[in-house]
Design a protein around this motif. Sequence first.
Motif, short mmCIF file in Angstrom:
data_model
loop_
_atom_site.label_atom_id
_atom_site.label_comp_id
_atom_site.label_asym_id
_atom_site.label_seq_id
_atom_site.Cartn_x
_atom_site.Cartn_y
_atom_site.Cartn_z
N TYR A 103 -101.24 -54.09 3.46
CA TYR A 103 -100.09 -54.80 2.89
C TYR A 103 -99.52 -55.81 3.89
O TYR A 103 -99.63 -55.63 5.10
N HIS A 104 -98.87 -56.82 3.34
CA HIS A 104 -98.25 -57.84 4.21
C HIS A 104 -97.16 -57.23 5.07
O HIS A 104 -96.97 -57.60 6.23
N SER A 105 -96.43 -56.28 4.51
CA SER A 105 -95.38 -55.61 5.27
C SER A 105 -95.21 -54.18 4.77
O SER A 105 -95.58 -53.86 3.64
N ILE A 106 -94.66 -53.32 5.62
CA ILE A 106 -94.33 -51.96 5.22
C ILE A 106 -92.95 -51.61 5.77
O ILE A 106 -92.47 -52.22 6.73
N PHE A 107 -92.31 -50.62 5.15
CA PHE A 107 -91.03 -50.13 5.63
C PHE A 107 -91.20 -48.70 6.13
O PHE A 107 -91.90 -47.89 5.52
N LEU A 108 -90.55 -48.41 7.24
CA LEU A 108 -90.48 -47.05 7.75
C LEU A 108 -89.07 -46.53 7.47
O LEU A 108 -88.08 -47.16 7.87
N ILE A 145 -92.12 -53.50 9.26
CA ILE A 145 -93.24 -54.00 10.07
C ILE A 145 -93.99 -55.06 9.27
O ILE A 145 -94.39 -54.82 8.13
N THR A 146 -94.17 -56.22 9.87
CA THR A 146 -94.91 -57.30 9.23
C THR A 146 -96.06 -57.69 10.14
O THR A 146 -95.88 -57.90 11.34
N LYS A 147 -97.25 -57.77 9.56
CA LYS A 147 -98.42 -58.20 10.33
C LYS A 147 -98.52 -59.72 10.29
O LYS A 147 -98.37 -60.33 9.23
N THR A 148 -98.72 -60.34 11.46
CA THR A 148 -98.83 -61.79 11.55
C THR A 148 -100.16 -62.17 12.21
O THR A 148 -100.92 -61.30 12.64
N HIS A 149 -100.41 -63.46 12.33
CA HIS A 149 -101.62 -63.93 13.00
C HIS A 149 -101.61 -63.58 14.49
O HIS A 149 -102.66 -63.46 15.12
N ASN A 150 -100.41 -63.43 15.03
CA ASN A 150 -100.28 -63.16 16.47
C ASN A 150 -100.04 -61.70 16.81
O ASN A 150 -99.85 -61.36 17.97
N GLY A 151 -100.01 -60.83 15.80
CA GLY A 151 -99.76 -59.42 16.06
C GLY A 151 -98.86 -58.81 15.01
O GLY A 151 -99.15 -58.87 13.82
N PHE A 152 -97.72 -58.26 15.47
CA PHE A 152 -96.82 -57.55 14.56
C PHE A 152 -95.37 -57.89 14.88
O PHE A 152 -95.03 -58.11 16.04
N TYR A 197 -90.46 -39.32 9.10
CA TYR A 197 -90.41 -40.65 8.50
C TYR A 197 -91.50 -40.82 7.45
O TYR A 197 -92.53 -40.14 7.46
N ILE A 198 -91.24 -41.74 6.53
CA ILE A 198 -92.25 -42.15 5.55
C ILE A 198 -92.57 -43.63 5.77
O ILE A 198 -91.76 -44.38 6.33
N ALA A 199 -93.76 -44.02 5.35
CA ALA A 199 -94.15 -45.43 5.35
C ALA A 199 -94.30 -45.86 3.90
O ALA A 199 -94.95 -45.18 3.10
N GLN A 200 -93.68 -46.98 3.55
CA GLN A 200 -93.69 -47.44 2.15
C GLN A 200 -94.09 -48.91 2.08
O GLN A 200 -93.66 -49.73 2.91
N LYS A 201 -94.94 -49.22 1.12
CA LYS A 201 -95.35 -50.60 0.89
C LYS A 201 -94.13 -51.49 0.78
O LYS A 201 -93.18 -51.19 0.06
#
Length: 237
Positions: free
Chosen positions: A38-43, A57-64, A94-98
Amino acid sequence: MGKLGKYHYMKKYRDIIMFLPDTRAATKSTIFRMTNKYHSIFLKPDEGTGGHGIYKITKTHNGFVLRSGTASRNFATFDALYSSIEKFLYKNKYIAQKGIDLLKHNGRSFDIRVMVQKNRNGQPETTGIVGRLAKPNKIVTNFHSGGTPLPIDTLLKTHLTGTARANFITKMKSLGRKASIILGKSYRSKKAFGVDIAIDSNMKPWILEINTKPDMSIFNALKDKTMYRKILRYSKF
């Protein structure tokens, strides 16, 4: 049940599973897989309320990019990112959610709270619906984290025309009631549910969470007290 338990319970029902964003226990391997998917997730804290302790958390071309509140930090690698969050993940469940790309109003994200309460006959009824507008650059919309309660009709005006908007609001009320009926099978003694619904850029609703002890004060923050008075009346049944 916490957020994860409710998710697993709800997803057993065919007519609601399509509205549930992917939610998993926040282990290192799960977070890694979800950031790739996914483009981003929520903890989120499994038992948390009020929007506290939430990270994006958002994944980018340079990392996170890791965001909390209005602050953000950049990490070149996943291991560096995980090292920074490992402590609070172990300290609290914690949970991780799309992540959902929320609709915006004047550049600020918003979502919806639907209040469902049992009436005199013990039948669930939608008694309120309100929009929650996030503070500028903030990742959560919760009222107690600075979100602004506004009529949902106001927030949807730039996205839908009159009749379509009215029909959409009716559908959100119905979805909130349906979700409450399903979860209510496991919470038979509960008389009220607060259903948090996100709307993405394609106008698809996503059920983020269902609160079994919903706060009524958000409705009192609206200028029009009609819904709040009804909610108070139903709370006495």
